[in-house]
Design a protein around this motif. Structure first.
Motif, mmCIF file in Angstrom:
data_model
loop_
_atom_site.group_PDB
_atom_site.id
_atom_site.type_symbol
_atom_site.label_atom_id
_atom_site.label_comp_id
_atom_site.label_asym_id
_atom_site.label_seq_id
_atom_site.Cartn_x
_atom_site.Cartn_y
_atom_site.Cartn_z
ATOM 1 N N PRO A 85 26.344 29.569 -80.978
ATOM 2 C CA PRO A 85 27.736 29.389 -80.540
ATOM 3 C C PRO A 85 27.938 28.249 -79.538
ATOM 4 O O PRO A 85 28.276 28.459 -78.378
ATOM 5 N N THR A 86 27.688 27.016 -79.981
ATOM 6 C CA THR A 86 28.065 25.868 -79.162
ATOM 7 C C THR A 86 29.594 25.754 -79.158
ATOM 8 O O THR A 86 30.278 26.404 -79.949
ATOM 9 N N LYS A 87 30.116 24.919 -78.301
ATOM 10 C CA LYS A 87 31.571 24.805 -78.196
ATOM 11 C C LYS A 87 32.189 24.288 -79.493
ATOM 12 O O LYS A 87 33.263 24.748 -79.907
ATOM 13 N N MET A 88 31.539 23.345 -80.141
ATOM 14 C CA MET A 88 32.081 22.819 -81.394
ATOM 15 C C MET A 88 32.007 23.865 -82.497
ATOM 16 O O MET A 88 32.906 23.965 -83.331
ATOM 17 N N ALA A 89 30.926 24.664 -82.502
ATOM 18 C CA ALA A 89 30.807 25.722 -83.513
ATOM 19 C C ALA A 89 31.895 26.778 -83.312
ATOM 20 O O ALA A 89 32.477 27.278 -84.281
ATOM 21 N N ILE A 90 32.164 27.114 -82.065
ATOM 22 C CA ILE A 90 33.215 28.092 -81.778
ATOM 23 C C ILE A 90 34.586 27.536 -82.168
ATOM 24 O O ILE A 90 35.439 28.248 -82.697
ATOM 25 N N ARG A 91 34.782 26.246 -81.925
ATOM 26 C CA ARG A 91 36.067 25.633 -82.267
ATOM 27 C C ARG A 91 36.289 25.634 -83.781
ATOM 28 O O ARG A 91 37.424 25.788 -84.247
ATOM 29 N N ARG A 92 35.205 25.475 -84.545
ATOM 30 C CA ARG A 92 35.340 25.509 -85.998
ATOM 31 C C ARG A 92 35.821 26.872 -86.485
ATOM 32 O O ARG A 92 36.359 26.992 -87.584
ATOM 33 N N ARG A 93 35.620 27.895 -85.660
ATOM 34 C CA ARG A 93 36.097 29.237 -86.005
ATOM 35 C C ARG A 93 37.499 29.495 -85.454
ATOM 36 O O ARG A 93 37.952 30.638 -85.378
ATOM 37 N N ASN A 94 38.162 28.408 -85.026
ATOM 38 C CA ASN A 94 39.533 28.476 -84.497
ATOM 39 C C ASN A 94 39.626 29.313 -83.222
ATOM 40 O O ASN A 94 40.625 29.992 -82.982
ATOM 41 N N ILE A 95 38.558 29.257 -82.416
ATOM 42 C CA ILE A 95 38.568 29.903 -81.100
ATOM 43 C C ILE A 95 38.610 28.803 -80.042
ATOM 44 O O ILE A 95 37.705 27.973 -79.966
ATOM 45 N N GLU B 172 23.332 29.800 -68.547
ATOM 46 C CA GLU B 172 23.364 30.039 -67.101
ATOM 47 C C GLU B 172 24.419 29.165 -66.436
ATOM 48 O O GLU B 172 25.088 29.596 -65.490
ATOM 49 N N LYS B 173 24.583 27.937 -66.936
ATOM 50 C CA LYS B 173 25.609 27.045 -66.384
ATOM 51 C C LYS B 173 27.009 27.548 -66.733
ATOM 52 O O LYS B 173 27.919 27.534 -65.888
ATOM 53 N N VAL B 174 27.201 28.009 -67.957
ATOM 54 C CA VAL B 174 28.518 28.440 -68.416
ATOM 55 C C VAL B 174 28.942 29.748 -67.766
ATOM 56 O O VAL B 174 30.071 29.879 -67.276
ATOM 57 N N PHE B 175 28.040 30.723 -67.710
ATOM 58 C CA PHE B 175 28.408 32.080 -67.298
ATOM 59 C C PHE B 175 28.078 32.404 -65.845
ATOM 60 O O PHE B 175 28.636 33.354 -65.295
ATOM 61 N N ALA B 176 27.174 31.637 -65.245
ATOM 62 C CA ALA B 176 26.797 31.935 -63.852
ATOM 63 C C ALA B 176 26.898 30.724 -62.941
ATOM 64 O O ALA B 176 26.559 30.816 -61.754
ATOM 65 N N SER B 177 27.377 29.590 -63.483
ATOM 66 C CA SER B 177 27.551 28.354 -62.712
ATOM 67 C C SER B 177 26.257 27.898 -62.032
ATOM 68 O O SER B 177 26.268 27.362 -60.922
ATOM 69 N N VAL B 178 25.130 28.112 -62.710
ATOM 70 C CA VAL B 178 23.840 27.667 -62.185
ATOM 71 C C VAL B 178 23.614 26.218 -62.608
ATOM 72 O O VAL B 178 23.602 25.915 -63.806
ATOM 73 N N ILE B 179 23.437 25.324 -61.650
ATOM 74 C CA ILE B 179 23.225 23.914 -61.949
ATOM 75 C C ILE B 179 21.818 23.724 -62.514
ATOM 76 O O ILE B 179 20.839 24.123 -61.881
ATOM 77 N N PRO B 180 21.675 23.125 -63.703
ATOM 78 C CA PRO B 180 20.340 22.959 -64.301
ATOM 79 C C PRO B 180 19.486 21.979 -63.528
ATOM 80 O O PRO B 180 19.972 20.955 -63.048
ATOM 81 N N ASN B 181 18.218 22.305 -63.406
ATOM 82 C CA ASN B 181 17.248 21.457 -62.727
ATOM 83 C C ASN B 181 16.107 21.170 -63.699
ATOM 84 O O ASN B 181 15.417 22.089 -64.141
ATOM 85 N N VAL B 182 15.911 19.894 -64.024
ATOM 86 C CA VAL B 182 14.923 19.526 -65.031
ATOM 87 C C VAL B 182 13.520 19.941 -64.611
ATOM 88 O O VAL B 182 12.740 20.447 -65.418
ATOM 89 N N VAL B 183 13.187 19.743 -63.345
ATOM 90 C CA VAL B 183 11.858 20.104 -62.859
ATOM 91 C C VAL B 183 11.619 21.604 -63.025
ATOM 92 O O VAL B 183 10.547 22.039 -63.458
ATOM 93 N N GLN B 184 12.637 22.407 -62.706
ATOM 94 C CA GLN B 184 12.509 23.852 -62.854
ATOM 95 C C GLN B 184 12.411 24.258 -64.322
ATOM 96 O O GLN B 184 11.666 25.176 -64.681
ATOM 97 N N LEU B 185 13.162 23.564 -65.179
ATOM 98 C CA LEU B 185 13.093 23.852 -66.615
ATOM 99 C C LEU B 185 11.683 23.612 -67.149
ATOM 100 O O LEU B 185 11.130 24.441 -67.885
ATOM 101 N N ILE B 186 11.090 22.488 -66.784
ATOM 102 C CA ILE B 186 9.737 22.179 -67.246
ATOM 103 C C ILE B 186 8.742 23.205 -66.727
ATOM 104 O O ILE B 186 7.851 23.661 -67.446
ATOM 105 N N SER B 187 8.915 23.598 -65.465
ATOM 106 C CA SER B 187 8.024 24.612 -64.885
ATOM 107 C C SER B 187 8.148 25.940 -65.627
ATOM 108 O O SER B 187 7.144 26.599 -65.919
ATOM 109 N N ASP B 188 9.377 26.332 -65.949
ATOM 110 C CA ASP B 188 9.595 27.580 -66.691
ATOM 111 C C ASP B 188 8.981 27.510 -68.083
ATOM 112 O O ASP B 188 8.394 28.489 -68.569
ATOM 113 N N ILE B 189 9.133 26.370 -68.740
ATOM 114 C CA ILE B 189 8.583 26.213 -70.085
ATOM 115 C C ILE B 189 7.062 26.331 -70.062
ATOM 116 O O ILE B 189 6.454 26.991 -70.919
ATOM 117 N N LYS B 190 6.433 25.707 -69.094
ATOM 118 C CA LYS B 190 4.973 25.799 -68.976
ATOM 119 C C LYS B 190 4.537 27.241 -68.712
ATOM 120 O O LYS B 190 3.587 27.738 -69.323
#
Length: 223
Positions: free
Chosen positions: A91-101, A171-189
């Motif tokens: 459910p990306t924004k464009m996918a949701i829009r295609r469903r007329n939402i 997390e950004k959409v529903f909890a307003s958490v600003i993404p951090n690339v360094v933290q993302l890479i750490s989580d992925i590892k």
């Protein structure tokens, strides 16, 4: 064919879809015969579980184009997510829009620059590009001159990356958490290590991403 419209198509998109639908029905002729299920394109065989079993166990040529390759060592939630993403069914924004939402603007939740669809979110977004550089997950994995074990590990890591980027987006959409690339890479590892170590029976392995140019920006991940 007569149409019984409650609201007649008026926008350019609706009219274009109507024209496409009419073209699909041009060569279809309806009759009074009773409908029936046919199996595997053979007009003399009706659908049955027995025929499905024969098809699965036999050497019948099957079209596997677009089939998702399941990764055994990542959780089911990641595999299901990647399967849906491959079909552009998340459910990306464009996918949701295609469903007329209507969900406000269509801009990417992570970078706010371009329309949010699967391709942009995982490949072109400035946040995603800070994590990796990849165009086609399965193609890259298959083109590597590595052992099957390393291919399986790398393929799973790529799935984990996509899943973590999507989680950061939510997390950004529903909890307003600003993404951090360094933290993302750490989580992925961390997730990659824990999931592979606990869900795979082949032990551990060390993969240096310096040996795989233009795939990931990680310097080294130990699994």
């Amino acid at each position: 064919m007569n149409w019984n419209w409650r609201v007649y198509p008026s926008s350019d998109v609706e009219i274009h879809e109507l024209i496409g639908l009419q073209r699909r029905f041009e060569n279809i002729r309806l009759n009074d015969n009773e409908d029936s299920w046919l199996w595997n394109g053979e007009v003399d065989k009706e659908f049955s579980v027995c025929e499905v079993q024969k098809w699965i166990k036999g050497d019948v040529a099957r079209d596997t184009h677009g089939c998702y390759k399941w990764c055994k060592w990542v959780p089911n939630k990641c595999n299901v997510f990647m399967w849906r993403a491959q079909m552009d069914r998340i459910p990306t924004k464009m996918a949701i829009r295609r469903r007329n939402i209507m969900v406000g603007d269509n801009l990417c939740a992570l970078c706010g620059i371009s329309d949010e669809n699967s391709n942009h979110l995982f490949l072109a977004c400035s946040v995603s590009s800070g994590v990796w550089l990849v165009k086609d997950v399965e193609r890259i994995v298959e083109s590597m001159g590595e052992s099957d074990l390393k291919k399986e590990i790398i393929y799973g890591i790529l799935i984990v990356i996509c899943w973590r980027i999507w989680k950061a987006r939510n997390e950004k959409v529903f909890a307003s958490v600003i993404p951090n690339v360094v933290q993302l890479i750490s989580d992925i590892k961390s997730l990659g290590y824990l999931w592979y170590r606990n869900r795979n029976k082949k032990g551990t392995a060390v993969i240096s991403y310096l040996e795989i140019p233009s795939v990931l920006c990680f310097n080294e991940v130990r699994l």
